[in-house]
Design a protein around this motif. Structure first.
Motif, PDB file in Angstrom:
ATOM      1  N   GLY A  94       0.847  -1.180   0.000  1.00 40.05           N
ATOM      2  CA  GLY A  94       0.000   0.000   0.000  1.00 40.05           C
ATOM      3  C   GLY A  94       0.880   1.226   0.000  1.00 40.05           C
ATOM      4  O   GLY A  94       2.076   1.157  -0.283  1.00 40.05           O
ATOM      5  N   GLN A  95       0.316   2.359   0.351  1.00 52.13           N
ATOM      6  CA  GLN A  95       1.088   3.599   0.289  1.00 52.13           C
ATOM      7  C   GLN A  95       1.773   3.968   1.596  1.00 52.13           C
ATOM      8  O   GLN A  95       2.590   4.896   1.617  1.00 52.13           O
ATOM      9  CB  GLN A  95       0.157   4.744  -0.135  1.00 52.13           C
ATOM     10  CG  GLN A  95      -0.381   4.579  -1.544  1.00 52.13           C
ATOM     11  CD  GLN A  95      -1.152   5.796  -1.988  1.00 52.13           C
ATOM     12  OE1 GLN A  95      -0.629   6.907  -2.057  1.00 52.13           O
ATOM     13  NE2 GLN A  95      -2.435   5.590  -2.278  1.00 52.13           N
ATOM     14  N   THR A  96       1.475   3.225   2.672  1.00 52.40           N
ATOM     15  CA  THR A  96       1.989   3.668   3.970  1.00 52.40           C
ATOM     16  C   THR A  96       2.877   2.674   4.695  1.00 52.40           C
ATOM     17  O   THR A  96       3.620   3.064   5.597  1.00 52.40           O
ATOM     18  CB  THR A  96       0.815   4.033   4.898  1.00 52.40           C
ATOM     19  OG1 THR A  96      -0.066   2.906   5.008  1.00 52.40           O
ATOM     20  CG2 THR A  96       0.034   5.227   4.348  1.00 52.40           C
ATOM     21  N   HIS A  97       2.828   1.385   4.329  1.00 50.07           N
ATOM     22  CA  HIS A  97       3.589   0.380   5.071  1.00 50.07           C
ATOM     23  C   HIS A  97       4.936   0.120   4.396  1.00 50.07           C
ATOM     24  O   HIS A  97       5.004  -0.516   3.340  1.00 50.07           O
ATOM     25  CB  HIS A  97       2.811  -0.927   5.168  1.00 50.07           C
ATOM     26  CG  HIS A  97       1.566  -0.822   5.983  1.00 50.07           C
ATOM     27  ND1 HIS A  97       1.582  -0.636   7.345  1.00 50.07           N
ATOM     28  CD2 HIS A  97       0.255  -0.863   5.615  1.00 50.07           C
ATOM     29  CE1 HIS A  97       0.335  -0.576   7.797  1.00 50.07           C
ATOM     30  NE2 HIS A  97      -0.479  -0.701   6.757  1.00 50.07           N
ATOM     31  N   ASN A  98       6.008   0.595   5.012  1.00 50.80           N
ATOM     32  CA  ASN A  98       7.356   0.376   4.511  1.00 50.80           C
ATOM     33  C   ASN A  98       7.837  -0.992   4.979  1.00 50.80           C
ATOM     34  O   ASN A  98       8.187  -1.185   6.146  1.00 50.80           O
ATOM     35  CB  ASN A  98       8.286   1.480   5.030  1.00 50.80           C
ATOM     36  CG  ASN A  98       9.696   1.355   4.488  1.00 50.80           C
ATOM     37  OD1 ASN A  98      10.037   0.384   3.805  1.00 50.80           O
ATOM     38  ND2 ASN A  98      10.542   2.318   4.789  1.00 50.80           N
ATOM     39  N   LEU A  99       7.851  -1.972   4.078  1.00 51.40           N
ATOM     40  CA  LEU A  99       8.208  -3.334   4.456  1.00 51.40           C
ATOM     41  C   LEU A  99       9.661  -3.464   4.881  1.00 51.40           C
ATOM     42  O   LEU A  99      10.005  -4.378   5.631  1.00 51.40           O
ATOM     43  CB  LEU A  99       7.904  -4.298   3.303  1.00 51.40           C
ATOM     44  CG  LEU A  99       6.437  -4.417   2.876  1.00 51.40           C
ATOM     45  CD1 LEU A  99       6.293  -5.481   1.784  1.00 51.40           C
ATOM     46  CD2 LEU A  99       5.536  -4.730   4.052  1.00 51.40           C
ATOM     47  N   LEU A 100      10.503  -2.579   4.412  1.00 49.22           N
ATOM     48  CA  LEU A 100      11.925  -2.668   4.750  1.00 49.22           C
ATOM     49  C   LEU A 100      12.190  -2.315   6.212  1.00 49.22           C
ATOM     50  O   LEU A 100      13.274  -2.591   6.730  1.00 49.22           O
ATOM     51  CB  LEU A 100      12.748  -1.750   3.838  1.00 49.22           C
ATOM     52  CG  LEU A 100      12.643  -2.045   2.341  1.00 49.22           C
ATOM     53  CD1 LEU A 100      13.562  -1.127   1.553  1.00 49.22           C
ATOM     54  CD2 LEU A 100      12.945  -3.505   2.029  1.00 49.22           C
ATOM     55  N   GLU A 101      11.222  -1.726   6.872  1.00 50.43           N
ATOM     56  CA  GLU A 101      11.363  -1.373   8.285  1.00 50.43           C
ATOM     57  C   GLU A 101      10.707  -2.397   9.204  1.00 50.43           C
ATOM     58  O   GLU A 101      10.684  -2.214  10.419  1.00 50.43           O
ATOM     59  CB  GLU A 101      10.749   0.008   8.545  1.00 50.43           C
ATOM     60  CG  GLU A 101      11.471   1.153   7.851  1.00 50.43           C
ATOM     61  CD  GLU A 101      10.822   2.499   8.122  1.00 50.43           C
ATOM     62  OE1 GLU A 101       9.690   2.510   8.664  1.00 50.43           O
ATOM     63  OE2 GLU A 101      11.445   3.533   7.801  1.00 50.43           O
ATOM     64  N   LYS A 102      10.185  -3.469   8.641  1.00 44.95           N
ATOM     65  CA  LYS A 102       9.415  -4.421   9.432  1.00 44.95           C
ATOM     66  C   LYS A 102      10.087  -5.793   9.483  1.00 44.95           C
ATOM     67  O   LYS A 102      10.815  -6.176   8.583  1.00 44.95           O
ATOM     68  CB  LYS A 102       7.996  -4.551   8.866  1.00 44.95           C
ATOM     69  CG  LYS A 102       7.226  -3.220   8.885  1.00 44.95           C
ATOM     70  CD  LYS A 102       5.797  -3.378   8.445  1.00 44.95           C
ATOM     71  CE  LYS A 102       5.098  -2.010   8.415  1.00 44.95           C
ATOM     72  NZ  LYS A 102       5.063  -1.383   9.752  1.00 44.95           N
ATOM     73  N   SER A 103       9.788  -6.516  10.563  1.00 41.06           N
ATOM     74  CA  SER A 103      10.301  -7.872  10.734  1.00 41.06           C
ATOM     75  C   SER A 103       9.426  -8.851   9.965  1.00 41.06           C
ATOM     76  O   SER A 103       8.332  -8.508   9.502  1.00 41.06           O
ATOM     77  CB  SER A 103      10.295  -8.238  12.223  1.00 41.06           C
ATOM     78  OG  SER A 103       8.956  -8.304  12.696  1.00 41.06           O
ATOM     79  N   GLU A 104       9.892 -10.106   9.853  1.00 38.54           N
ATOM     80  CA  GLU A 104       9.097 -11.126   9.161  1.00 38.54           C
ATOM     81  C   GLU A 104       7.720 -11.327   9.799  1.00 38.54           C
ATOM     82  O   GLU A 104       6.715 -11.371   9.086  1.00 38.54           O
ATOM     83  CB  GLU A 104       9.867 -12.452   9.120  1.00 38.54           C
ATOM     84  CG  GLU A 104      11.086 -12.418   8.189  1.00 38.54           C
ATOM     85  CD  GLU A 104      11.780 -13.761   8.089  1.00 38.54           C
ATOM     86  OE1 GLU A 104      11.156 -14.703   7.553  1.00 38.54           O
ATOM     87  OE2 GLU A 104      12.922 -13.882   8.556  1.00 38.54           O
TER      88      GLU A 104
END
Length: 277
Positions: A94-104
């Motif tokens: 989506g436009q707001t969730h930065n996956l690179l900042e999140k854990s598995e």
């Protein structure tokens, strides 16, 4: 391993439980795009597995990713699911969730499910048990021991059993299923967690012709309610389900479009499809 050892392993302080991750805010798809991959690069010992890759997946679409071994398909999915860190670029859900900042676990909690090529079902448990264990519910240790499924959860399992075509096998041990049925069960294990995005890796490898046809019907039926990204080498299978095809080569997008457009692309013919085009 003793019961006490099992308990210590279960309560290990460094263990991350997906159900302990706070509920994620809604995914913003107001621009109709669910997954944004921009300028993505990943290197392993000097080898560029991904090279300034750009990819956009629309909400509810069925996308096929093809490419020779080493084209970057697996690495791309590893980055999306948090298994591999990139050198450069951005990946947004989506436009707001930065996956690179999140854990598995956080990425899984957002609604991204991944199926690997080899089915990883719990063979000593029934089909029903496999689905129950995969439910996206906030079960703590006590609740798990005293688990009683809510009507909604039972309805969800029934719905998924119907979708994957295993209603008659619900009480069969997963180890007794055929290879194709195990693949469908694993897809079902993703579905009961109610994912928004499904990443499916080579789903028809080792299947019979009948199982392959059934898998094509299954994946096609999931698009719309879910966004489905399929990585596959079987070109006949890709032709049977393809709406949009993305061709990867040396870590970047070589071509993209309908199967007909990709088949007639000179670069694709030269580096990948060859005589099959």
């Amino acid at each position: 391993m003793t019961a006490m050892d099992n308990a210590r392993e279960l309560m290990r302080p460094d263990r991350v439980w997906p159900f302990l991750v706070p509920p994620a805010p809604p995914v913003d798809v107001s621009h109709q795009v669910l997954l944004y991959v921009e300028g993505l690069s990943v290197s392993f010992d000097g080898f560029k597995a991904l090279n300034d890759l750009n990819l956009y997946i629309n909400d509810g679409e069925l996308r096929c990713l093809i490419g020779a071994n080493g084209a970057g398909k697996t690495t791309l999915m590893d980055v999306i699911t948090g298994k591999t860190r990139c050198d450069e670029g951005s990946v947004y859900f989506g436009q707001t969730h930065n996956l690179l900042e999140k854990s598995e676990p956080e990425i899984a909690q957002l609604g991204i499910g991944r199926k690997f090529q080899k089915p990883t079902v719990f063979e000593a448990h029934t089909v029903f048990d496999n689905l129950e264990m995969s439910l996206k519910t906030a079960k703590g240790i006590w609740q798990t021991l005293m688990a009683r499924l809510a009507p909604r959860e039972l309805d969800l399992i029934d719905q998924v059993l119907d979708t994957i075509g295993l209603k008659e096998q619900r009480f069969m041990l997963a180890g007794a299923l055929s290879h194709g049925q195990k693949q469908w069960l694993e897809i079902g294990m993703l579905l009961v967690a109610e994912p928004r995005l499904l990443l499916i890796d080579e789903p028809v490898a080792g299947m019979t012709a009948e199982e392959t046809e059934r898998t094509a019907e299954l994946l096609t039926s999931l698009a719309g309610d879910h966004t489905v990204v399929v990585v596959e080498h079987d070109m006949e299978f890709v032709r049977s389900i393809a709406r949009t095809v993305t061709v990867l080569h040396q870590g970047t997008v070589l071509a993209e479009g309908s199967m007909e457009q990709v088949q007639n692309n000179r670069d694709v013919i030269e580096v990948y499809l060859g005589e099959e085009a």
